[in-house]
Design a protein around this motif. Structure first.
Motif, PDB file in Angstrom:
ATOM      1  N   LYS A 108       0.691   1.158  -7.432  1.00  0.00           N
ATOM      2  CA  LYS A 108       1.561   0.215  -6.683  1.00  0.00           C
ATOM      3  C   LYS A 108       2.363  -0.583  -7.653  1.00  0.00           C
ATOM      4  O   LYS A 108       3.441  -0.948  -6.992  1.00  0.00           O
ATOM      5  CB  LYS A 108       0.431  -0.670  -6.067  1.00  0.00           C
ATOM      6  N   ALA A 168       5.561   1.376  -8.189  1.00  0.00           N
ATOM      7  CA  ALA A 168       6.312   2.252  -7.121  1.00  0.00           C
ATOM      8  C   ALA A 168       7.587   1.273  -6.811  1.00  0.00           C
ATOM      9  O   ALA A 168       7.324   0.110  -7.026  1.00  0.00           O
ATOM     10  CB  ALA A 168       5.473   1.982  -6.018  1.00  0.00           C
ATOM     11  N   LEU A 169       8.617   2.074  -6.316  1.00  0.00           N
ATOM     12  CA  LEU A 169       9.674   1.380  -5.879  1.00  0.00           C
ATOM     13  C   LEU A 169       9.530   0.689  -4.664  1.00  0.00           C
ATOM     14  O   LEU A 169       8.665   1.100  -3.758  1.00  0.00           O
ATOM     15  CB  LEU A 169      10.686   2.413  -5.482  1.00  0.00           C
ATOM     16  N   PRO A 221       9.853  -0.096  -0.607  1.00  0.00           N
ATOM     17  CA  PRO A 221      10.409   0.857   0.442  1.00  0.00           C
ATOM     18  C   PRO A 221      11.786   1.179   0.724  1.00  0.00           C
ATOM     19  O   PRO A 221      12.036   2.363   0.776  1.00  0.00           O
ATOM     20  CB  PRO A 221       9.786   0.286   1.675  1.00  0.00           C
ATOM     21  N   GLU A 239      14.179   1.102  -1.654  1.00  0.00           N
ATOM     22  CA  GLU A 239      14.729   1.817  -2.604  1.00  0.00           C
ATOM     23  C   GLU A 239      14.031   3.286  -2.616  1.00  0.00           C
ATOM     24  O   GLU A 239      14.772   4.188  -3.013  1.00  0.00           O
ATOM     25  CB  GLU A 239      14.415   1.082  -3.987  1.00  0.00           C
ATOM     26  N   SER A 240      12.903   3.273  -2.156  1.00  0.00           N
ATOM     27  CA  SER A 240      12.165   4.621  -2.069  1.00  0.00           C
ATOM     28  C   SER A 240      13.065   5.520  -1.136  1.00  0.00           C
ATOM     29  O   SER A 240      13.427   6.773  -1.273  1.00  0.00           O
ATOM     30  CB  SER A 240      10.763   4.602  -1.631  1.00  0.00           C
ATOM     31  N   ALA A 241      13.484   4.734   0.152  1.00  0.00           N
ATOM     32  CA  ALA A 241      14.161   5.471   1.033  1.00  0.00           C
ATOM     33  C   ALA A 241      15.430   6.010   0.576  1.00  0.00           C
ATOM     34  O   ALA A 241      15.849   7.344   0.891  1.00  0.00           O
ATOM     35  CB  ALA A 241      14.180   4.688   2.376  1.00  0.00           C
ATOM     36  N   LEU A 261      16.399   6.584  -2.562  1.00  0.00           N
ATOM     37  CA  LEU A 261      16.239   7.624  -3.526  1.00  0.00           C
ATOM     38  C   LEU A 261      15.881   8.967  -2.692  1.00  0.00           C
ATOM     39  O   LEU A 261      16.411  10.006  -2.977  1.00  0.00           O
ATOM     40  CB  LEU A 261      15.072   7.508  -4.400  1.00  0.00           C
ATOM     41  N   ILE A 262      15.087   8.978  -1.645  1.00  0.00           N
ATOM     42  CA  ILE A 262      14.977  10.055  -0.971  1.00  0.00           C
ATOM     43  C   ILE A 262      16.077  10.609  -0.588  1.00  0.00           C
ATOM     44  O   ILE A 262      16.300  12.224  -0.452  1.00  0.00           O
ATOM     45  CB  ILE A 262      13.765  10.116  -0.117  1.00  0.00           C
TER      46      ILE A 262
END
Length: 73
Positions: free
Chosen positions: A45, A48-49, A51, A53-55, A57-58
């Motif tokens: 946790k 982790a990026l 949310p 930033e995660s989106a 990156l994906i």
């Protein structure tokens, strides 16, 4: 960690861990294993990026994705 990890807090405030791998799932309630898994989860946790930033990156990865040739061709 190589699979699903579920941390269950029971009514008596104890924690039980369910960890699932490629071939099996196990339940742990011994203090040492639970403490180790909770620390591993907290570390994931913390690293982790967020949310958004995660989106991003994906999305960026999907835009540049090119499938490779299947093996054996």
């Amino acid at each position: 960690m190589s699979g699903t990890l579920i941390l269950l807090t029971l009514p008596d405030n104890s924690t039980t861990v369910y960890q699932e791998g490629p071939r099996n799932g196990e339940i742990f309630d011994d203090r040492e294993t639970v403490t180790q898994r909770v620390r591993e989860f907290d570390l994931m946790k913390a690293n982790a990026l967020p949310p958004g930033e995660s989106a991003a990156l994906i999305t960026a990865t999907m835009e540049t994705y090119k499938p490779c040739e299947p093996l054996g061709t």
